[in-house]
Design a protein around this motif. Structure first.
Motif, PDB file in Angstrom:
ATOM      1  N   THR A   1       0.831  -1.203   0.000  1.00 53.60           N
ATOM      2  CA  THR A   1       0.000   0.000   0.000  1.00 53.60           C
ATOM      3  C   THR A   1       0.864   1.251   0.000  1.00 53.60           C
ATOM      4  O   THR A   1       0.580   2.234  -0.722  1.00 53.60           O
TER       5      THR A   1
ATOM      6  N   GLN B   1       2.358   1.644  -3.512  1.00 54.06           N
ATOM      7  CA  GLN B   1       1.370   2.144  -4.471  1.00 54.06           C
ATOM      8  C   GLN B   1       1.115   3.629  -4.284  1.00 54.06           C
ATOM      9  O   GLN B   1       1.056   4.394  -5.267  1.00 54.06           O
ATOM     10  N   SER B   2       0.995   4.056  -3.039  1.00 53.39           N
ATOM     11  CA  SER B   2       0.768   5.483  -2.761  1.00 53.39           C
ATOM     12  C   SER B   2       1.958   6.313  -3.194  1.00 53.39           C
ATOM     13  O   SER B   2       1.812   7.417  -3.757  1.00 53.39           O
TER      14      SER B   2
ATOM     15  N   TYR C   1       4.174   5.707  -5.663  1.00 51.69           N
ATOM     16  CA  TYR C   1       4.268   5.849  -7.118  1.00 51.69           C
ATOM     17  C   TYR C   1       3.148   6.708  -7.677  1.00 51.69           C
ATOM     18  O   TYR C   1       3.326   7.402  -8.694  1.00 51.69           O
ATOM     19  N   ALA C   2       1.984   6.687  -7.047  1.00 52.34           N
ATOM     20  CA  ALA C   2       0.894   7.550  -7.504  1.00 52.34           C
ATOM     21  C   ALA C   2       1.244   9.014  -7.322  1.00 52.34           C
ATOM     22  O   ALA C   2       1.038   9.855  -8.212  1.00 52.34           O
ATOM     23  N   VAL C   3       1.800   9.344  -6.172  1.00 54.27           N
ATOM     24  CA  VAL C   3       2.201  10.726  -5.918  1.00 54.27           C
ATOM     25  C   VAL C   3       3.368  11.106  -6.813  1.00 54.27           C
ATOM     26  O   VAL C   3       3.430  12.220  -7.362  1.00 54.27           O
ATOM     27  N   TYR C   4       4.294  10.181  -6.987  1.00 58.13           N
ATOM     28  CA  TYR C   4       5.480  10.465  -7.815  1.00 58.13           C
ATOM     29  C   TYR C   4       5.089  10.709  -9.278  1.00 58.13           C
ATOM     30  O   TYR C   4       5.628  11.602  -9.949  1.00 58.13           O
ATOM     31  N   ALA C   5       4.137   9.945  -9.809  1.00 57.68           N
ATOM     32  CA  ALA C   5       3.691  10.118 -11.196  1.00 57.68           C
ATOM     33  C   ALA C   5       2.948  11.433 -11.381  1.00 57.68           C
ATOM     34  O   ALA C   5       2.986  12.027 -12.478  1.00 57.68           O
ATOM     35  N   TYR C   6       2.337  11.897 -10.333  1.00 59.45           N
ATOM     36  CA  TYR C   6       1.594  13.158 -10.424  1.00 59.45           C
ATOM     37  C   TYR C   6       2.565  14.328 -10.571  1.00 59.45           C
ATOM     38  O   TYR C   6       2.343  15.265 -11.350  1.00 59.45           O
ATOM     39  N   TYR C   7       3.623  14.296  -9.813  1.00 64.30           N
ATOM     40  CA  TYR C   7       4.587  15.408  -9.828  1.00 64.30           C
ATOM     41  C   TYR C   7       5.637  15.265 -10.932  1.00 64.30           C
ATOM     42  O   TYR C   7       6.220  16.253 -11.379  1.00 64.30           O
TER      43      TYR C   7
ATOM     44  N   PRO D   1       5.357  13.570 -14.273  1.00 63.14           N
ATOM     45  CA  PRO D   1       4.646  12.767 -15.279  1.00 63.14           C
ATOM     46  C   PRO D   1       5.569  12.301 -16.412  1.00 63.14           C
ATOM     47  O   PRO D   1       5.402  11.219 -16.954  1.00 63.14           O
TER      48      PRO D   1
END
Length: 539
Positions: free
Chosen positions: A523, A526-527, A529-535, A537
């Protein structure tokens, strides 16, 4: 100090009071009237004219004892009065006290009567059930059945050694005064009765010792002998011989065995025989090794005692003392350490709250203390290392209670011996508060018992030291107890133990915890990489 008693003055005063009481009460046979004035004056006159040579006791003494009792001459009438007899009885008691102080025999005491505060509730553990030895239980009706077997043993000794009984009696006569000094209180046996008892009881004990060591058949006893054979009653006899009130001085047994072997001055052989005889009662399932037993048996026929004799330089007092020394014989013990406040040095106390060396098993487990069985025949040798309490295995049977109680009583009474057995028993009493504590120690292999239930073992230890006087500072386990208590009071150890108990007490709990940790990590990843992809891209 001077005390003066006017005998006639006191007598006339008592007569006056009696006459007045009789007149006032109006008893039958008397006239209810006042005493004639003339009679009253006569009484008063005789009181005032009491002779000056009334009874006087002058006691001269120093700070330690009374040295002399002198009496000023008295009138013949005063010598017949109850008051004079009372003073005479006091003088006799003082004379006895002076003789006791002059004798100075207290230092020779080694065989004691059980104090009443220890005897309460456990009288059977201190009183022999089959055989009596020594003067304390001599001649009791229920123990007389063994007397005929004692005489058989003496007859067998004389026949085997081809000696006359007078040799033994004369030798015991020489030791009579020394032997009497070993017993507490006054022994109400004549000289002949006491000597006869020493010879009879001593030869009986030696026949048992030698029979167990070399075989009763070699001593001339038949295989089906009711006493001198390895039968069911032998265990009860062994238990009786280890009772504090049922002891014979070791030097008496040494002399009797020396007479049988032609060397009256030999010493040390009885102690070796006793070690073999009492081996089944050792409170451990690690009995005397075969090598040690062979060394003992091979040295029995030798006059020198330097071959495997742990008692050679200790000088045992009696069989119970020999047994106690053999329990504590191997290896050095930790030195006592003062770890209680100095104010507790003021007195030796029996308060249960002041005997708390350590917490119980359940509480120590909750604090992370682990328990392990220690492989050694020294049942008292307890260690604490890295949060692990290592305790040697203890075997508990139906004779353990009597054994420990008599050892504790001896340590309580005899000032020249330590309190190691008492310390050990109180330590176990602290560890065991419930059947659950016993069950866990049994699970760890530390306690093995034949008492039927864990509750019986817990009750045994909780009752054993209720009235024992014990100084917590004078304890060979004081340093170990301090280390355990320090570990117990450390909060981090308690938290780790709680975590382990809650999440690592079984395999399924471990698997669940690992799955929860993996899920938590996934978990988190996953959190992340989600934040990392947002900042970021593009990357």
């Amino acid at each position: 100090m001077v005390a003066v008693f006017n005998k006639e003055l006191l007598s006339w005063y008592l007569i006056t009071l009696k006459l007045r009481e009789t007149v006032e009460s109006g008893l039958p046979g008397t006239k209810s009237q006042e005493l004639p004035e003339q009679q009253q004056q006569l009484l008063l006159h005789k009181q005032q004219q009491a002779p000056a040579d009334s009874l006087q006791i002058v006691i001269k003494g120093d700070e330690e004892k009374f040295k002399e009792v002198e009496e000023i001459p008295k009138s013949p009438e005063s010598e017949k009065s109850p008051e004079y007899e009372w003073v005479i009885s006091i003088r006799e008691k003082l004379e006895l006290a002076r003789q006791d102080d002059a004798a100075g025999s207290w230092g020779k005491l080694s065989i004691y009567e059980i104090p009443h505060y220890l005897r309460e509730g456990d009288d059977k553990a201190y009183v022999p059930q089959i055989v009596s030895l020594g003067p304390y239980h001599h001649g009791k009706r229920r123990l007389r059945q063994m007397d005929s077997h004692k005489w058989r043993s003496l007859h067998r000794v004389l026949k085997r050694t081809n000696q006359d009984i007078k040799v033994y009696l004369d030798s015991m006569k020489d030791l009579e005064e020394k032997a009497r000094g070993c017993y507490e209180g006054t022994i109400y046996l004549s000289s002949n009765e006491f000597v006869e008892m020493m010879v009879l009881d001593g030869c009986f004990v030696l026949e048992l010792f030698q029979g167990v060591a070399v075989g009763f058949k070699q001593l001339g006893y038949p295989r089906n002998d009711p006493v001198f054979a390895m039968r069911g009653s032998m265990h009860s006899i062994q238990r009786d011989i280890l009772m504090l009130e049922n002891q014979l001085p070791l030097f008496v047994l040494d002399r009797l065995l020396g007479l049988q072997r032609g060397d009256p001055e030999q010493k040390g052989q009885v102690a070796k025989l006793a070690l073999i005889f009492f081996d089944p009662l050792m409170p451990t399932d690690e009995p005397l090794t075969k090598i040690d037993r062979n060394r003992l048996e091979s040295s029995l026929g030798q006059r020198q005692t330097q071959t495997f004799d742990p008692l050679s330089d200790l000088g045992g007092l009696h069989c119970l003392d020999v047994f106690r020394r053999s329990l504590l014989r191997s290896g050095p013990k930790p030195e006592p350490r003062i770890w209680i406040k100095k104010s507790s040095h003021r007195t030796r106390v029996a308060d249960k709250r002041r005997q708390q060396l350590i917490h119980c098993v359940t509480e120590l487990k909750a604090a992370g203390v682990k328990f392990r069985k220690r492989k050694t025949d020294r049942f008292w040798d307890i260690k604490f290392e890295n949060g692990t309490l290592k305790i040697p295995r203890l075997l508990i049977h139906d004779g353990t209670k009597s054994l420990f109680l008599n050892l504790i009583a001896f340590e309580q009474c005899h000032l020249d011996c330590g309190n190691d057995i008492t310390t050990y028993v109180i330590f176990l009493d602290n560890l065991i508060n419930s059947p659950e504590d016993v069950g866990y120690l049994h699970y760890c292999g530390i306690i093995e018992h034949w008492l039927g239930s864990d509750a019986a073992v817990a009750d045994l230890f909780n009752r054993m030291c209720q009235e024992v006087v014990f100084d917590i500072n004078d304890s060979y386990l004081s340093r170990l107890s301090e280390d355990v208590n320090r570990y117990y009071n450390h909060k981090w150890n308690t938290w780790c133990a709680s975590l382990k108990h809650r999440y690592f007490n079984n395999p399924w709990a471990v698997i669940s915890l690992l799955a929860a940790v993996v899920l938590l990590l996934l978990t988190f990843a996953q959190s992340f990489y989600a934040v990392y992809a947002y900042y970021r891209p593009n990357s």
